[in-house]
Design a protein around this motif. Structure first.
Motif, short mmCIF file in Angstrom:
data_model
loop_
_atom_site.label_atom_id
_atom_site.label_comp_id
_atom_site.label_asym_id
_atom_site.label_seq_id
_atom_site.Cartn_x
_atom_site.Cartn_y
_atom_site.Cartn_z
N GLN A 182 0.85 -1.20 0.00
CA GLN A 182 0.00 0.00 0.00
C GLN A 182 0.89 1.26 0.00
O GLN A 182 0.79 2.13 0.87
CB GLN A 182 -0.95 -0.01 1.21
N GLN A 201 0.27 7.27 -1.95
CA GLN A 201 -0.73 8.12 -1.29
C GLN A 201 -1.33 9.00 -2.38
O GLN A 201 -2.23 8.57 -3.07
CB GLN A 201 -0.12 8.87 -0.12
N ILE A 257 7.06 12.45 8.25
CA ILE A 257 8.13 12.76 7.29
C ILE A 257 7.97 14.18 6.75
O ILE A 257 8.94 14.93 6.64
CB ILE A 257 8.17 11.70 6.17
N TYR A 258 6.74 14.56 6.47
CA TYR A 258 6.48 15.95 6.01
C TYR A 258 6.92 16.94 7.09
O TYR A 258 7.53 17.96 6.82
CB TYR A 258 4.98 16.08 5.73
N VAL A 304 -1.87 4.49 9.84
CA VAL A 304 -0.42 4.36 10.03
C VAL A 304 0.32 5.07 8.88
O VAL A 304 1.27 5.82 9.11
CB VAL A 304 -0.01 2.87 10.11
N ALA A 305 -0.18 4.87 7.66
CA ALA A 305 0.45 5.52 6.51
C ALA A 305 0.39 7.04 6.65
O ALA A 305 1.34 7.75 6.30
CB ALA A 305 -0.23 5.08 5.21
N GLN A 306 -0.73 7.55 7.15
CA GLN A 306 -0.86 9.00 7.33
C GLN A 306 0.06 9.52 8.42
O GLN A 306 0.60 10.63 8.33
CB GLN A 306 -2.32 9.38 7.62
N GLU A 352 2.97 8.13 9.19
CA GLU A 352 4.29 8.10 8.55
C GLU A 352 4.46 9.33 7.67
O GLU A 352 5.50 10.00 7.68
CB GLU A 352 4.44 6.82 7.69
N SER A 353 3.42 9.60 6.90
CA SER A 353 3.48 10.71 5.95
C SER A 353 3.63 12.06 6.66
O SER A 353 4.47 12.87 6.31
CB SER A 353 2.19 10.69 5.11
N ARG A 394 6.65 13.48 -1.84
CA ARG A 394 6.28 14.49 -0.85
C ARG A 394 5.32 13.93 0.19
O ARG A 394 5.21 14.46 1.29
CB ARG A 394 5.66 15.69 -1.57
N CYS A 395 4.60 12.87 -0.14
CA CYS A 395 3.73 12.23 0.86
C CYS A 395 4.56 11.40 1.84
O CYS A 395 4.03 10.89 2.82
CB CYS A 395 2.69 11.34 0.20
N GLY A 396 5.85 11.23 1.56
CA GLY A 396 6.70 10.53 2.52
C GLY A 396 6.44 9.04 2.58
O GLY A 396 6.43 8.45 3.66
N THR A 397 6.28 8.40 1.43
CA THR A 397 6.02 6.96 1.43
C THR A 397 7.32 6.15 1.42
O THR A 397 7.31 4.96 1.11
CB THR A 397 5.17 6.54 0.21
N TYR A 398 8.42 6.79 1.75
CA TYR A 398 9.74 6.18 1.58
C TYR A 398 9.89 4.81 2.25
O TYR A 398 10.46 3.88 1.67
CB TYR A 398 10.83 7.12 2.11
N LEU A 399 9.41 4.68 3.48
CA LEU A 399 9.62 3.40 4.17
C LEU A 399 8.83 2.29 3.49
O LEU A 399 9.27 1.14 3.45
CB LEU A 399 9.24 3.51 5.65
N ARG A 400 7.69 2.64 2.94
CA ARG A 400 6.90 1.62 2.21
C ARG A 400 7.53 1.32 0.85
O ARG A 400 7.42 0.21 0.35
CB ARG A 400 5.45 2.08 2.07
#
Lengths: 154, 732
Positions: free
Chosen positions: A93, A96, B640-641, B632-634, B636-637, A133-139
């Protein structure tokens, strides 16, 4: 000026102004809009495509530079999202807003072509030119690991 | 290669034709406040302004005879996942089989698809402030329950048995006594509209223990099309006969074009039209690449005299000290309780610190763009745009054209990031103005440089905090003054509802600089919570008390907040020795009704001044969490932002001009600087849902500053903590 190149496996012939960036030719002339415009200066990686298998930034590549070569975009990466990375991207997943993800996947696909079992550090080094920019790096790291494991299972 | 007709194939558009031509099926029209039946097509006509006038009518759900359930999504999907979460709410209460659910954008009609506004004022279609799931939670569960009622009622009439004997399993109505069952698709093939559908009482809705979808893992519906390039953002929309457009805008906000080399530009290849706008010059042509060349050659003489010309952000920020120290009265008071001044005068010990923060930029990955087609008569338009504020965009374009909003149709597209920037409609109005001039569809594309130069930023500010403690070391007085431009953007997060401090004075000393400012993810919480959490930590340090314990003492009256803090501390193993050369920092923040706490583990490269955040343990209490993996994804997001803004993001102005132009001189976090691990724990709760998309952000500034202080004794009081800034502070 007429330019011929292979695009996602098909011969393509165009008459663009030769200095036009490949990005605009793909997106606005050919309507292959999966390749994204993010910065126009090769700084964000949203426009990453493969040129003869190597990842390049379409926004700073003049279309004249692809003459006689082979270009693969996200649309040509697989049929039906069947590339191991695309499956892994869904499994983890990752996306974003999703806007950078075509570029991320194309960059990662080139990585797995050259290194079937990249370490975390190798992934980070290879993917560092692609901003999310959504920061999905770890995923993204997780998904590349999943795909790499699948590829190595055969 | 065939150019697809975007109107039919690409945009997730709700064309009336499509629904009329669709398979036989059944539609539920359910309003936020009541319920009226009809068919989908007529409802959609209503939203297009042709027939069936009337408010408070809507269509959320359609079932075709194959059993496919189409649920409409009224919110903007910009990566936060509400497109899935809202559909889950309806599907849950109607007991839909999720594998048969499809989600489509709803038409833009706030009276039908809006959520209740603040203070009960009307209905809104605006996706901001992490309010979407919390705002729609009740109405959409009700809508789902009413849809289920319609299905049950139809079966009860068909089988001539009391409705109360029927129950549902996902996608099925079941009559146990006669051992019969029937699928929703089969029901849809004979279902009739029902005149009066009752409001389903809250006690008849599912209890949290009965949820099949809410709180479970449901993959996001938008993800498959985001891994093969087929998801459509407005940047990807092409309409027949359109012209591309670019605009050269005034580098200083408020100035106007006086003259420009029109002849030269007009003679360039592919340039069809040049349009003078109030704030810039638009160039239009058949090929976007021609516009790039023309814009480079365009020379504009700008008017002078805008107040923004005086704006030199570094000098002015420095000057804020004189304002906060001047004893100026008449600030805008955000909270006043007890007598903070008197309490400070009588305090046993007094502490004071100043915190600075610079402007920051949204940097959404998709540069702003819009396609607008004004009709030949000039009294209506179609818009393709990714916007957080569709109803605002429609109003703004209607105003420009002097027409009724019902004559404006907006086709929502995915947003390549919003973060607050796409809650403004400026880029849509620009495209409308150009289209109005040429009476053709116009696709306006902002370059990344345009997006910076004409950005609308989170404002810079200075915050002075003063605290008084009694002889027992208890915090008894709190003064917080915020100096800067953009009042409502500065006030967010300044209040401290979970800290028990009897005497408080929190105020804004407002100024105006004439530059463009806007909501940015979590608005002011990014810097106000940084200051508050740093200050709490500084006081604890000076008092010789562990920061976590000091937090607990101040939060003793707020059990829910305490639990959040304690959870994060437990996750991190607060109190243990950090790895060599590393240190921990802790902070707490509330945002959009949710509570979060975080512990970060950092190291610092002293030679370069570079901070590295290695690990984060964070906890979240957001009430009932509809989609836990996405929550959880939000987190993380947002973390990081937030870290990105804390460590490296900085917009500066000189003579009113933005000094940064692209990602080489404005550094957003890349994968190499991302933390190695982010741990998120969601606290179980049966409270109503609250916002999640921004809640991880406000904890970042304070936690990092506190960790760096623990590590090096260096107290960072100016966001961002760039390596240069860190070295400067370490030297002094």
């Amino acid at each position: 000026m007429s330019i011929e190149f292979e695009l996602n496996g098909s011969k393509t012939k165009l008459n663009p102004q030769p200095e036009t960036a490949l990005l605009w030719v793909l997106r606005e002339h050919l309507n292959l809009t999966g390749t994204k415009f993010g910065c126009g200066s090769g700084l964000c990686g949203a426009c990453t495509v493969h040129l003869d298998g190597q990842p390049i930034r379409a926004c700073i590549t003049p279309v004249s530079a692809v003459a006689g070569k082979s270009v693969t975009t996200i649309e040509g990466l697989s049929k039906n999202r069947s590339h191991p990375l695309q499956k892994a991207w869904v499994e983890a997943q990752v996306p974003q807003c999703g806007y950078c993800q075509s570029g991320q996947i194309m960059q990662a696909a080139a990585l797995l072509e050259s290194n079937k079992n990249p370490s975390r550090d190798e992934i980070v080094a290879y993917m560092n030119g692609n901003i999310c920019r959504c920061g999905t790096y770890l995923r993204i790291i997780r998904a590349i690991k999943i795909a790499s494991a699948k590829v190595n299972e055969g | 290669m065939k150019k697809p007709d975007i109107l039919d194939n690409h945009t997730p558009r709700l064309s009336r034709r499509r629904f009329i031509a669709g398979t036989g099926g059944f539609t539920f029209m359910i309003s936020i406040g009541g319920l009226i039946n009809g068919n989908w097509a007529s409802a959609n006509e209503d939203s297009e302004g042709s027939k069936n006038k009337g408010s408070n009518i809507t269509v959320w759900v359609k079932i075709d005879s194959e059993g496919t359930i189409t649920i409409l999504n009224p919110s903007a999907e910009m990566g936060q996942g509400s497109m899935t979460a809202l559909a889950v709410l309806i599907a849950e209460e109607m007991d839909a089989d999720w594998s048969k659910v499809k989600v489509e954008h709803s038409p833009i009609d706030p009276k039908i698809y809006g959520r209740p506004g603040w203070g009960g004022r009307g209905y809104h279609m605006i996706t901001v402030g992490s309010f979407t799931v919390s705002g729609y939670f009740k109405p959409l569960r009700q809508a789902g329950a009413q849809a289920r009622y319609v299905l049950l009622k139809n079966v009860s009439m068909k089988w001539k048995i009391p409705l109360t004997e029927l129950k549902t399993e996902p996608g099925m109505v079941i009559h146990s006594a006669s051992n019969r069952k029937i699928s929703y698709g089969e029901i849809a093939s004979f279902a009739e509209t029902i005149k009066e559908i009752p409001e389903i009482p809250e006690k008849s809705l599912k209890k949290p223990g009965e949820f099949r979808l809410i709180g479970k893992y449901v993959p996001r519906v938008d993800i498959p099309e985001k891994v093969d390039g087929s998801a459509i953002y407005s940047m990807d929309v092409n309409v027949p006969d359109m012209l591309y457009a670019t605009i050269l805008r005034t580098p200083v906000n408020g100035n106007q074009p006086e003259s420009f080399n029109e002849k030269e530009i007009k003679s360039m290849q592919g340039i069809q039209k040049i349009v003078r706008l109030k704030h810039g010059v638009g160039i239009l042509g058949k090929r976007y690449e021609n516009l790039i060349s023309a814009k480079r050659r365009l020379k504009v003489k700008w008017s002078k005299g805008s107040p923004a010309e005086m704006f030199d952000s570094e000098k002015i920020l420095e000057g804020y000290k004189n304002i906060v120290g001047s004893g100026k009265k008449g600030g805008h008071v955000l909270n006043q309780q007890g007598d903070a001044d008197a309490a400070i005068q009588n305090a046993h010990r007094i502490y004071s610190s100043d915190y600075f923060s610079d402007h920051v930029y949204h940097a959404q990955m998709e540069p702003l763009n819009a396609i607008v087609s004004v009709n030949p008569a000039g009294d209506g338009a179609e818009i393709w745009a990714g916007t957080q504020s569709p109803s605002g965009a429609i109003k703004a374009v209607a105003k420009l054209l002097g027409t009724n909003p019902r004559k404006i149709k907006l086709h929502p597209c995915f947003l390549g990031g919003g973060f607050g920037r796409r809650s403004m409609s400026d880029y849509i109005v620009e495209a409308a103005e150009l289209s109005k001039t040429v009476r053709k569809p116009v696709k306006l594309i902002w370059s990344r440089e345009d997006d910076f130069q004409y950005g609308a930023f989170r404002p810079m500010c200075l915050q002075r905090l003063v605290a008084g403690l009694d002889a027992d070391g208890k915090l008894i007085a709190w003064k917080h003054s915020i100096v800067g431009d953009g009042r409502r953007l500065l006030s967010s997060g300044a209040k401290i509802p979970f800290y028990d401090i009897p005497n408080q004075h929190i105020e804004i000393l407002g100024l105006s600089h004439g530059v463009r400012l806007k909501h940015w993810r979590a608005v002011g919480h990014g810097f106000t919570k940084f200051a508050i959490e740093s200050f709490i930590d500084e006081i604890a340090e000076a008092e010789g008390v562990d920061s976590y314990q000091f937090h607990r003492q101040v939060m003793h009256n707020s059990p829910r907040a305490l639990k959040v803090l304690e959870t994060a501390a437990d996750m991190a193993g607060w109190g243990r020795k950090p790895p060599d050369g590393h240190a921990f920092g802790i902070s707490f923040a509330e945002r959009s009704g949710s509570l979060a706490a975080g512990v970060v583990e950092v190291s610092l490269e002293k030679s370069s001044g570079k901070i590295k955040v290695h690990r984060i343990w964070s906890s979240l209490d957001a009430g009932i969490v509809v989609q836990p993996d996405n929550a959880v994804a939000q987190m993380e997001s947002a973390i990081i932002y937030g870290l990105s803004s804390v460590l490296s993001e900085r917009i500066t102005f000189k003579d009113g001009k933005v000094q940064q132009s692209n990602f080489h001189d404005y550094h957003v976090m890349r994968i190499s600087d991302a933390p190695e691990e982010i741990h998120v724990k969601i606290i179980d709760s049966n409270e109503s849902p609250s916002g999640i998309g921004e809640t991880g952000l406000p904890i970042t500034g304070g936690a990092v500053a506190n960790a760096v202080a623990a590590l090096s004794g260096t107290r960072l009081r100016h966001l961002p903590f760039t390596p240069d800034q860190v070295k400067k502070v370490m030297k002094s």
